[in-house]
Design an enzyme around this catalytic site. Structure first.
Site, PDB file in Angstrom:
ATOM      1  N   ASN A  61       0.870  -1.166   0.000  1.00  0.00           N
ATOM      2  CA  ASN A  61       0.000   0.000   0.000  1.00  0.00           C
ATOM      3  C   ASN A  61       0.914   1.224   0.000  1.00  0.00           C
ATOM      4  OD1 ASN A  61      -1.785   2.024   0.533  1.00  0.00           O
ATOM      5  ND2 ASN A  61      -2.757   1.040   2.303  1.00  0.00           N
ATOM      6  N   ARG A  64      -2.500  -2.023  -3.571  1.00  0.00           N
ATOM      7  CA  ARG A  64      -3.686  -1.189  -3.421  1.00  0.00           C
ATOM      8  C   ARG A  64      -3.542  -0.023  -4.399  1.00  0.00           C
ATOM      9  NH1 ARG A  64      -5.018   3.322   1.012  1.00  0.00           N
ATOM     10  NH2 ARG A  64      -7.178   3.681   0.404  1.00  0.00           N
ATOM     11  N   HIS A 105     -12.441   3.508  -0.358  1.00  0.00           N
ATOM     12  CA  HIS A 105     -12.514   2.504   0.715  1.00  0.00           C
ATOM     13  C   HIS A 105     -13.267   1.250   0.250  1.00  0.00           C
ATOM     14  CE1 HIS A 105     -12.380   5.908   3.984  1.00  0.00           C
ATOM     15  NE2 HIS A 105     -11.164   5.440   3.761  1.00  0.00           N
ATOM     16  N   GLY A 140      -9.925   8.803   7.610  1.00  0.00           N
ATOM     17  CA  GLY A 140     -10.852   9.033   6.497  1.00  0.00           C
ATOM     18  C   GLY A 140     -12.117   8.266   6.815  1.00  0.00           C
ATOM     19  N   ARG A 191     -10.839  16.204   7.030  1.00  0.00           N
ATOM     20  CA  ARG A 191     -11.575  16.673   5.839  1.00  0.00           C
ATOM     21  C   ARG A 191     -12.982  17.112   6.213  1.00  0.00           C
ATOM     22  NH1 ARG A 191     -10.425  11.165   2.930  1.00  0.00           N
ATOM     23  NH2 ARG A 191      -8.182  11.158   3.230  1.00  0.00           N
ATOM     24  N   GLU A 194      -8.315  -4.708   5.152  1.00  0.00           N
ATOM     25  CA  GLU A 194      -8.137  -4.408   3.732  1.00  0.00           C
ATOM     26  C   GLU A 194      -6.979  -5.219   3.137  1.00  0.00           C
ATOM     27  OE1 GLU A 194      -8.608  -0.203   5.087  1.00  0.00           O
ATOM     28  OE2 GLU A 194      -9.104   0.110   2.997  1.00  0.00           O
TER      29      GLU A 194
HETATM   30  P1  AMP Z   1      -7.910   4.313  10.846  1.00  0.00           P
HETATM   31  O1  AMP Z   1      -7.817   5.421   9.824  1.00  0.00           O
HETATM   32  O2  AMP Z   1      -8.956   3.295  10.517  1.00  0.00           O
HETATM   33  O3  AMP Z   1      -6.587   3.726  11.217  1.00  0.00           O
HETATM   34  O4  AMP Z   1      -8.449   5.025  12.190  1.00  0.00           O
HETATM   35  C1  AMP Z   1      -7.652   5.920  12.925  1.00  0.00           C
HETATM   36  C2  AMP Z   1      -8.517   6.661  13.919  1.00  0.00           C
HETATM   37  O5  AMP Z   1      -9.203   5.744  14.771  1.00  0.00           O
HETATM   38  C3  AMP Z   1      -7.735   7.521  14.900  1.00  0.00           C
HETATM   39  O6  AMP Z   1      -7.496   8.815  14.348  1.00  0.00           O
HETATM   40  C4  AMP Z   1      -8.664   7.616  16.097  1.00  0.00           C
HETATM   41  O7  AMP Z   1      -9.535   8.711  15.934  1.00  0.00           O
HETATM   42  C5  AMP Z   1      -9.496   6.351  16.011  1.00  0.00           C
HETATM   43  N1  AMP Z   1      -9.208   5.398  17.096  1.00  0.00           N
HETATM   44  C6  AMP Z   1      -8.245   4.459  17.142  1.00  0.00           C
HETATM   45  N2  AMP Z   1      -8.289   3.768  18.301  1.00  0.00           N
HETATM   46  C7  AMP Z   1      -9.325   4.282  19.005  1.00  0.00           C
HETATM   47  C8  AMP Z   1      -9.892   4.002  20.300  1.00  0.00           C
HETATM   48  N3  AMP Z   1      -9.413   3.044  21.085  1.00  0.00           N
HETATM   49  N4  AMP Z   1     -10.953   4.745  20.674  1.00  0.00           N
HETATM   50  C9  AMP Z   1     -11.444   5.709  19.889  1.00  0.00           C
HETATM   51  N5  AMP Z   1     -10.957   6.020  18.675  1.00  0.00           N
HETATM   52  C10 AMP Z   1      -9.912   5.318  18.238  1.00  0.00           C
END
Ligand code: AMP
Length: 404
Positions: A10, A94, A183, A215, A244, A387
């Site tokens: 990726n 990806r 996504h 995102g 965003r 993913e």
């Molecule tokens: P992703 O882009 O799917 O990796 O998601 C990242 C985002 O998930 C982070 O910026 C956090 O806002 C949220 N996140 C990750 N772990 C937690 C948690 N334990 N509780 C609440 N939000 C979380």
């Protein structure tokens, strides 16, 4: 020896995430990440997951993706998992934008590369990095099938009524302006897993998938096929995200240019990188936002309310698009971990058959699970996305088919 390993790459503008999987049991052999490619010092974090090896970190300058991938290849080789291994069946990439043409994962040849390049104007941030990743991987293993798995592919089933903007048709077609959605690998994986969780065939199930990470996007999936999604020409449209805006009157841009004296590039950065949760309250991590709310911070509380309000609007909209909803699935960093977001998103929607059980919602787990009470007409689920596994599965299925 049958080749059963797939390397998933990726490639972002200054990073490469990678996973090496063994498709006999979908197990991970190694995972890692190179960050800050092209900067003064780049960092490679490599974690071998077989043979009891410890995670390793390297900090050194890596001028470009080629150097980064060569360093990754060295790390894999040090664990006996080198890219020259006959056990490697393919490399799955990806690719963010596949336009209208790529509705399926595709083995990359010259014509496919040309088409991915042709799409650069509609994905200027993403496709160039993906192209560099592919070229470098091709140079490392020219004999190996390289497969592109497109973020947009799952959304190519959207009807024109959902995919077109109400923009002058000639102009839209000339510049390929339409809603592509992103996504897609996650929406495909999670909607299928949700059907499995309900013990039903994907063809029989209507699902609203809420992919809430940094995102974020929602999709309406009818019988396994996407019929609407919240991201559009670019990943800017739709839900409130970490940085965003999501949906906004496009005239805000004219206003900021004409009245605010901002350039198009400044506005681009503003709406993509400095808005959303971080623009509203200075934080884009939901953990920190919840901590601030618990401490009585009103700015964080308002940012949360705006985030939830938008999410609810999309749940309602996709309920109407689908007519009948069997399940709502929360996924990605926020969706999988933030119980208060899940609770607030469906609060007050009992008339739609939606409810969350407080005790089930507060359970922490890496497993797909239901969080709605028995009586609820619509299942509410938490379904961890994967993913990389989906890319590896699609890649392996394609190359196995070719060899069959
Ligand atoms: P992703 O882009 O799917 O990796 O998601 C990242 C985002 O998930 C982070 O910026 C956090 O806002 C949220 N996140 C990750 N772990 C937690 C948690 N334990 N509780 C609440 N939000 C979380």
């Amino acid at each position: 020896m049958t080749a059963t390993r797939v390397l998933v790459l990726n490639s972002g503008s200054s990073s490469v995430k990678y996973q090496l999987l063994d498709m006999r049991d979908s197990s991970r052999l190694a995972v890692g990440l190179v960050e800050r490619i092209g900067e003064e010092t780049s960092r490679l974090k490599h974690t071998p997951l077989t043979g009891g090896g410890e995670p390793r970190e390297r900090e050194e300058p890596m001028a470009d993706h080629e150097q980064a991938l060569r360093a990754v290849a060295d790390e894999l080789a040090a664990d006996g998992l080198g890219l020259d291994s006959p056990e490697l069946a393919a490399i799955g990439h990806r690719v963010v934008h596949g336009g209208l043409k790529f509705t399926e994962p595709t083995v990359i040849d010259d014509a496919v590369m040309k088409e991915i390049e042709r799409l650069v104007p509609v994905a200027p941030l993403h496709n160039p990095a993906n192209i560099t990743g592919i070229r470098t991987a091709q140079a490392l293993r020219p004999d190996l099938p390289q497969v592109a798995v497109f973020d947009t592919a799952f959304h190519t089933t959207m009807p024109e009524s959902a995919a077109r903007y109400a923009l002058d048709v000639k102009t839209a077609d000339e510049h390929r302006v339409r809603r592509y959605g992103f996504h897609g690998t996650s929406h495909a994986y999670v909607s299928r897993k949700t059907a499995q969780l309900l013990g039903r065939a994907p063809e029989d199930v209507n699902v609203i998938v809420l992919h809430l990470g940094n995102g974020a996007s929602a999709s309406a999936v009818r019988g396994g096929r996407c019929v609407d999604t919240s991201m559009g020409l670019t990943p800017l449209e739709g839900l409130v995200m970490g940085t965003r805006t999501g949906d906004m009157d496009p005239a805000v841009i004219f206003h900021l240019a004409r009245v605010g004296g901002m350039s198009i590039d400044e506005i681009d950065i503003l709406v993509n990188k400095k808005s959303g949760l971080i623009g509203l309250c200075g934080d884009n991590d939901m953990r920190e936002i919840r901590r601030r709310i618990d401490a009585g911070d009103e700015e964080a509380a308002l940012a949360f309310e705006i985030y939830i309000h938008r999410l609810k609007k999309y749940i309602g909209a996709y309920y109407a698009v689908l007519g009948r909803v069997d399940a709502i699935a929360f996924t990605a960093g926020v969706g999988e971990n933030a119980a208060p977001v899940r609770e607030a998103a469906v609060a007050g929607l009992e008339e739609l058959g939606l409810a969350v059980d407080g005790a089930l919602n507060s359970v922490r787990s890496d497993e797909a699970r239901l969080i709605s009470p028995e009586y609820a007409r619509v299942a509410v689920a938490v379904v961890p996305t994967d993913e990389e596994l989906e890319i590896a599965d699609q890649t392996y299925a394609l190359v196995s088919d070719r060899n069959a």
